[in-house]
Write a protein that holds these residues in place. Structure first.
Motif, PDB file in Angstrom:
ATOM      1  N   ARG A 264       0.711  -1.330  -0.193  1.00 59.66           N
ATOM      2  CA  ARG A 264       0.113  -0.010   0.023  1.00 59.66           C
ATOM      3  C   ARG A 264       0.829   1.297  -0.002  1.00 59.66           C
ATOM      4  N   ARG A 265       1.606   1.691   1.190  1.00 58.06           N
ATOM      5  CA  ARG A 265       2.607   2.795   1.349  1.00 58.06           C
ATOM      6  C   ARG A 265       3.491   2.470   1.820  1.00 58.06           C
ATOM      7  N   SER A 266       4.495   3.177   1.745  1.00 64.05           N
ATOM      8  CA  SER A 266       5.907   3.052   2.389  1.00 64.05           C
ATOM      9  C   SER A 266       6.299   4.052   3.405  1.00 64.05           C
ATOM     10  N   ALA A 267       7.041   3.993   4.320  1.00 58.33           N
ATOM     11  CA  ALA A 267       7.479   4.804   5.235  1.00 58.33           C
ATOM     12  C   ALA A 267       8.978   4.440   5.699  1.00 58.33           C
ATOM     13  N   HIS A 268       9.775   5.490   6.004  1.00 57.16           N
ATOM     14  CA  HIS A 268      11.056   5.480   6.200  1.00 57.16           C
ATOM     15  C   HIS A 268      11.516   5.671   7.777  1.00 57.16           C
ATOM     16  N   PHE A 269      12.569   5.056   8.045  1.00 62.58           N
ATOM     17  CA  PHE A 269      13.001   5.283   9.544  1.00 62.58           C
ATOM     18  C   PHE A 269      14.453   6.205   9.045  1.00 62.58           C
ATOM     19  N   LEU A 270      14.600   7.043   9.804  1.00 62.29           N
ATOM     20  CA  LEU A 270      15.805   8.073   9.573  1.00 62.29           C
ATOM     21  C   LEU A 270      16.622   8.150  11.036  1.00 62.29           C
ATOM     22  N   ARG A 271      17.770   8.171  10.832  1.00 66.57           N
ATOM     23  CA  ARG A 271      18.868   8.405  11.763  1.00 66.57           C
ATOM     24  C   ARG A 271      19.558   9.750  11.814  1.00 66.57           C
ATOM     25  N   LEU A 272      19.860  10.260  12.967  1.00 61.43           N
ATOM     26  CA  LEU A 272      20.617  11.350  13.289  1.00 61.43           C
ATOM     27  C   LEU A 272      21.614  11.010  14.020  1.00 61.43           C
ATOM     28  N   ASP A 273      22.997  11.429  13.932  1.00 61.06           N
ATOM     29  CA  ASP A 273      23.916  11.458  14.602  1.00 61.06           C
ATOM     30  C   ASP A 273      23.974  12.520  15.775  1.00 61.06           C
ATOM     31  N   LEU A 274      23.802  12.544  16.989  1.00 61.21           N
ATOM     32  CA  LEU A 274      23.658  13.583  17.737  1.00 61.21           C
ATOM     33  C   LEU A 274      24.969  13.941  18.334  1.00 61.21           C
ATOM     34  N   THR A 275      26.048  13.181  17.890  1.00 63.59           N
ATOM     35  CA  THR A 275      27.318  13.631  18.331  1.00 63.59           C
ATOM     36  C   THR A 275      27.945  14.555  17.213  1.00 63.59           C
TER      37      THR A 275
END
Length: 305
Positions: free
Chosen positions: A133-144
């Motif tokens: 049906r539809r897609s979703a992404h996981f996203l990552r951010l480096d907090l350092t």
């Protein structure tokens, strides 16, 4: 290999966390959260966690139940993950078949399932009769890494943590309900039970009211950035949004920037978030923060009739 499917028990929590972390690393959870969620899901959801056991250890997990917040009756969910080293041995099939049989017994008409976006998982879902049906992404951010500076707070706006509303969280609930209603979804959700929200959202053990940030105007929360943490090094955006009449002023981005700065100051090193693949404006906002796509899932549907 003999696979046994049974109900989740509290002493399965660590093994279930291992399954989830290995199958889909961006998904934030803890053993405490696994036990808490199994015990605090609303009765209307008829929620159940199934585990697959093989060779004396838990190697797969399935969450299943009714989408009780959906305005369309008959919607249900089947979300299954198998430890990567045990895939292709019938573990997922055993879990999905058990879940579907239970949902039919509950009168569910259709099952929605999030499926990992790799070719093998998508092909398996197709063979089981699930249509994408539809897609979703996981996203990552480096907090350092360096974060965008905190913008100047507009006149008349105050940034506060959610703890400010601990004595009376209803204004936060009303904001969450309004934003949730506008979220892209093929199932939809209506948050209309304040008591349920207090129990399952406000009271969730991974929710951090200290790190979460609200933008408040005249004493009313109008935008927010909610956050969950594992209590060690990782955080995940639980919800970010703004009331319709206050959009276009950068308030959600302001709240999210403040939350990220607080998370880094608290010693967290990674931040995750999720976006519907079709939500281009939010994807653009997160890319400006420095988030990068790290995994994709595809929502699937199977008619159970």
């Amino acid at each position: 290999m003999t696979v046994t499917v049974r109900d989740f028990r509290p002493d399965d929590a660590e093994a279930v966390v291992r399954v989830l972390r290995e199958a889909i690393p961006p998904l934030l959870t803890t053993a405490e959260a696994q036990v808490w969620e199994a015990e605090h899901t609303p009765e209307a959801a008829r929620h159940r966690v199934l585990v697959a056991e093989a060779d004396g250890e838990v190697v797969g997990r399935c969450q299943t139940g009714l989408a009780h917040e959906s305005p369309t009756p008959g919607n249900a969910y089947v979300n299954t993950y198998v430890r990567p080293d045990r895939r292709g041995r019938g573990v997922g099939t055993a879990l999905v078949e058990a879940a579907e049989a239970r949902l039919r017994g509950l009168g569910a008409a259709r099952a929605y399932s999030w499926v990992l976006g790799d070719g093998r998982s998508l092909a398996y879902a197709g063979r089981r009769g699930y249509a994408p049906r539809r897609s979703a992404h996981f996203l990552r951010l480096d907090l350092t890494a360096p974060l965008p500076p905190l913008p100047e707070v507009p006149p008349g706006v105050e940034l506060v943590p959610c703890t400010v509303f601990e004595d009376d969280p209803r204004p936060v609930f009303e904001l969450d309900a309004a934003v949730t209603a506008d979220e892209p979804s093929d199932v939809g959700a209506e948050l209309d039970d304040y008591t349920d929200w207090l129990e399952t959202t406000w009271g969730h053990p991974c929710q951090s009211r200290e790190l979460a940030t609200l933008a408040v105007v005249d004493g009313r929360p109008v935008a927010f950035s909610a956050v969950a943490t594992d209590g060690v090094s990782r955080m995940s955006s639980a919800m970010t949004g703004t009331l319709r009449e206050y959009r276009g002023r950068g308030l959600a981005s302001l709240a999210k920037t403040a939350t990220l700065h607080k998370a880094r100051a608290a010693g967290l090193r990674e931040a995750f978030t999720g976006n519907d693949a079709g939500n281009a404006p939010m994807l653009a906002v997160n890319r400006r923060f420095g988030y990068e796509i790290c995994a994709t899932e595809v929502r699937h549907l199977r008619e159970l009739g």
